[in-house]
Design a protein around this motif. Structure first.
Motif: not given
Length: 318
Positions: A128-143
């Protein structure tokens, strides 16, 4: 005095019927943990819309693992073309285990707006427990990406039949085989491909590989290739490219000069195309009927960045 004595007799009975709260189990539940997190191809926290996204982590349960959930969420302080969010839940091969290495790939949907997002990793425990980790990501258009970010632009697969003619069972990029009911290659037929890698510069190398699915080996960098398991179908290198450009494996024109193809490998050959020193196709690589991974892996050796693409094919006739 008699009333007091009766009361003293009643109190122990009540204590037996209603145990003290102090006797309850207040032992805190152990939380799961997550470590060795890798986010994005080459672990650089970048995702390309419409393309493959790499995620890896080691997870450890307090009791037993239930699931790992990934959420990509927009940030309140950022501006996006439109609202969008993404969720994927992984349970396969981890549910019910105490610990696991989670190595997964999924596609970033093509409709995802570009921008900076929170990449949220939630590990859920069956207690019933959980742990959360957050990262920053960038979504890009390859062009739009101004720097070196290699990616597979073209991936076409074809065969040369027993009669020496090509053009059968074509596969192109993210489509299906022309004959999807039988995407197979038989003994004495040959497999070859048209591959083009975009956004490359300076020095790099590309390998075409054919690997039994039972080996569970899909290398993501050239350095990851286990040549005891991988049959090399093609090698192509480049060096000294001063400007960003595309790089392909073409050696030959196909029969109508429409696409350019790399080296062909005959199914059943005794040696692979690891030129100039071919490897014997023996031992763990020995030909057999079944499902194979077929694909290409490219590493830019100057910038230590890689990309890859695999499909599954059936081989028969042995």
């Amino acid at each position: 005095m008699k009333k007091i004595n009766k009361l003293l007799l009643i109190i122990p009975v009540l204590l037996l019927i209603f145990p003290s709260c102090s006797d309850e189990d207040h032992t805190p539940k152990i939380l799961p943990t997550v470590s060795n997190i890798e986010v994005g191809l080459n672990n650089i926290e970048i995702g390309v819309v419409g393309q493959d996204f790499h995620f890896n982590a080691d997870v450890l349960a307090g009791d037993l693992l239930e699931a790992v959930q990934i959420n990509i969420e927009q940030r309140s302080e950022e501006t996006y073309a439109e609202p969008w969010s993404f969720e994927v839940v992984f349970t396969e091969r981890i549910e019910g285990l105490k610990n696991a290495n989670l190595h997964r790939h999924f596609d970033i949907p093509a409709e995802a707006p570009k921008g900076i997002y929170d990449f949220i990793i939630t590990v859920k425990d069956q207690n019933g427990t959980s742990v959360e980790e957050t990262r920053e990501i960038s979504l890009i258009d390859i062009k739009d990406y101004p720097d070196i970010f290699p990616h597979v632009k073209v991936f076409g697969v074809d065969k040369i039949g027993l009669d020496g003619k090509g053009g059968f069972n074509n596969f192109y990029n993210n489509g299906d085989f022309r004959n999807p009911d039988d995407p197979s290659f038989s003994k004495d037929e040959s497999i070859w491909s048209s591959v083009q890698i975009g956004n490359i510069k300076d020095n790099g190398v590309m390998y075409g590989l054919l690997i039994k699915k039972s080996h569970d080996h899909k290398p993501e960098t050239v350095g990851d290739i286990d040549f005891s398991k991988a049959i090399v179908t093609d090698i192509k290198e480049h060096s000294g490219y001063e400007e960003i450009r595309a790089f392909g494996n073409s050696y030959n024109a196909n029969f109508n000069n429409h696409y350019m193809y790399g080296a062909a490998l005959e199914i059943g050959a005794t040696e692979d195309n690891h030129l100039p020193n071919p490897n014997p196709i023996t031992g763990a690589k020995a030909w057999e009927n079944g499902t194979y991974y077929y694909g290409y892996v490219y590493t830019n050796t100057t910038y230590n960045m890689s990309t890859f693409r695999y499909i599954e094919i059936e081989i028969k006739g042995f």
